[in-house]
Design an enzyme around this catalytic site. Structure first.
Site, short mmCIF file in Angstrom:
data_model
loop_
_atom_site.label_atom_id
_atom_site.label_comp_id
_atom_site.label_asym_id
_atom_site.label_seq_id
_atom_site.Cartn_x
_atom_site.Cartn_y
_atom_site.Cartn_z
N LYS A 1 1.07 -1.23 0.07
CA LYS A 1 0.09 0.00 0.02
C LYS A 1 0.87 1.26 -0.06
O LYS A 1 2.19 1.24 0.39
CB LYS A 1 -0.82 -0.21 1.43
CG LYS A 1 0.12 -0.27 2.52
CD LYS A 1 -1.00 -0.70 3.83
CE LYS A 1 -0.23 -0.57 5.03
NZ LYS A 1 -0.75 -1.40 5.92
N TYR B 1 14.99 30.56 7.55
CA TYR B 1 13.52 30.97 8.09
C TYR B 1 13.76 31.30 9.60
O TYR B 1 14.14 30.20 10.38
CB TYR B 1 12.33 30.49 7.69
CG TYR B 1 11.93 30.58 6.25
CD1 TYR B 1 11.45 31.70 5.55
CD2 TYR B 1 12.06 29.40 5.18
CE1 TYR B 1 11.10 31.83 4.37
CE2 TYR B 1 11.73 29.33 3.95
CZ TYR B 1 11.44 30.71 3.60
OH TYR B 1 11.03 30.81 2.48
C1 LIG Z 1 -0.22 -2.26 6.66
C2 LIG Z 1 -0.63 -3.52 7.09
C3 LIG Z 1 -0.01 -4.59 7.47
C4 LIG Z 1 1.85 -4.46 7.36
O1 LIG Z 1 2.23 -4.03 8.62
P1 LIG Z 1 3.89 -3.83 8.97
O2 LIG Z 1 3.99 -3.26 10.22
O3 LIG Z 1 4.25 -2.55 7.79
O4 LIG Z 1 4.48 -5.02 8.57
C5 LIG Z 1 -0.16 -5.66 7.91
N1 LIG Z 1 -1.67 -5.73 7.98
C6 LIG Z 1 -2.42 -5.01 7.54
C7 LIG Z 1 -4.03 -5.08 7.78
C8 LIG Z 1 -1.79 -3.63 7.52
O5 LIG Z 1 -2.82 -2.49 6.97
#
Ligand SMILES: *Cc1c(COP(=O)(O)O)cnc(C)c1O
Length: 368
Positions: A37, A260
């Site tokens: 994602k 800044y």
């Molecule tokens: C993002 C996500 C993961 C992965 O988690 P990590 O901590 O990055 O390994 C696993 N399960 C779900 C439902 C997620 O949203």
């Protein structure tokens, strides 16, 4: 134009493969479903998928229907799990794309059944169980009630593909993993899940801490992309480096002010290097006057506030530094290293936010 002319992200494909192999070994027989994602945690989903496809994972996890469709457009034919509840308006595209949707309520399931029937297609779904995360899922205590209704709905054109939960503190507390896993097992015992349905729970930290809970599948994300979950868990191979070039070196007099708010004032003569990267590239602004960078293998302080497009480092300790030199903000330079976790700590955030915060202005340069 040379993509390394100003500022860029280097991504090490071999390290990504090594981290996947590490998770596979920990997960033993369980399926491994990389979570890609948010543009593969900021690394660039197209290139990430090209590397991962060669390793033949058991599917992918994404957050949104749009991200799932992007994988289909890239030619991915594998199972794609959409982990975040999808709005009703995205169901037609999700069904056409053959995406596996994850639900936390029965109305969405009914809507999916209607949509799949309308389109004459099968649709696979997983149900999320809330065992303590709270943001989604059906309550683990009432599985008898909702389990009956889901089972009744899980007839063609729907297929019940699995049941899962998400750990809220896998990075810091094994006790909560044990409790949440026990709750999921309690639910599974009370459901009439199809024999081939997946039961899954583990993110990166979950599978590293409690590989015995790998279940049917694990869902690693951050570890694959070089993020460490905790100091007592294995360190992944570093995947990401963030680098930029010095565009200007100036010797300034005592009393000169910088940036800044003029928050840095030279107390003695200093040498400042202006570097072509800023918060517009995703370098956290909170690093101003706190963080460090590497120049010619030496650690130098970031001075003044970070601007949108430039950052200044104090390089009196590196007298041979020149305009055109490469500055490392995350990654290694000779014997020195700045980890993504160091940057996150200094910026008061987590490695996930640093990686996903790298903006589209930085080209991603993948190294085989
Ligand atoms: C993002 C996500 C993961 C992965 O988690 P990590 O901590 O990055 O390994 C696993 N399960 C779900 C439902 C997620 O949203």
């Amino acid at each position: 134009m040379d993509l390394r002319s100003r500022a860029w992200v280097e991504v090490d494909a071999a390290a990504l493969r090594a981290n996947l192999a590490h998770i596979r070994q920990a997960a033993r027989a369980a399926a491994v479903v990389p979570m890609i994602k948010a543009n593969a945690y900021g690394l660039g989903v197209g290139d990430a998928v090209a590397v991962l496809e060669a390793e033949e994972p058991d599917g992918y996890g994404v957050a949104t229907v749009e991200e799932g469709l992007e994988l289909r457009a890239l030619g991915v034919g594998r199972r794609v799990l959409v982990m975040t509840p999808a709005p009703a308006s995205s169901l037609p595209a999700a069904v056409d794309g053959g995406l596996t949707l994850c639900f936390s309520d029965l109305d969405s399931l009914r809507a999916l059944a209607a949509e799949a029937a309308r389109r004459g297609r099968r649709a696979t779904f997983h149900m999320e169980v809330d065992t303590g995360m709270g943001r989604a899922g059906l309550d683990w205590r009432s599985a008898e009630t909702w389990g009956r209704e889901v089972a009744a709905l899980a007839a063609p054109p729907l297929r019940w593909g699995g049941c899962y939960t998400h750990f809220h503190s896998a990075d810091e507390d094994a006790g909560t993993i044990d409790r949440q896993w026990a709750r999921l097992q309690d639910v599974v015992d009370r459901l009439s899940l199809p024999a081939d349905a997946w039961v899954h729970a583990c993110n990166s930290a979950g599978v590293l801490r409690r590989p015995q809970y790998a279940g049917s599948a694990v869902r690693p994300g951050i570890f694959l992309f070089g993020g460490r979950s905790a100091l007592d868990l294995p360190r992944p191979a570093p995947v990401v480096a963030v680098r930029a070039r010095i565009t200007l070196v100036r010797d300034v007099l005592a009393g000169s002010s910088l940036g800044y708010g003029a928050t840095h004032v030279a107390r003695a003569p200093e040498r400042w290097a202006t570097v072509a990267i800023g918060y517009g590239d995703g370098l956290p602004r909170a690093l101003g006057n706190r963080g460090h960078a590497l120049v010619r293998g030496r650690r130098v302080p970031l001075v003044g506030r970070i601007s949108m497009d430039v950052t200044v480092v104090e390089i009196s300790r590196v007298p041979d530094a020149r305009a055109g030199d490469i500055v490392t903000f995350i990654g290694s330079d000779r014997d020195e290293e700045i980890t993504v976790e160091e940057v996150a700590d200094q910026a008061g955030t987590i490695n996930y936010e640093v990686l996903t915060g790298l903006t589209g202005r930085l080209p991603r340069i993948w190294q085989a």
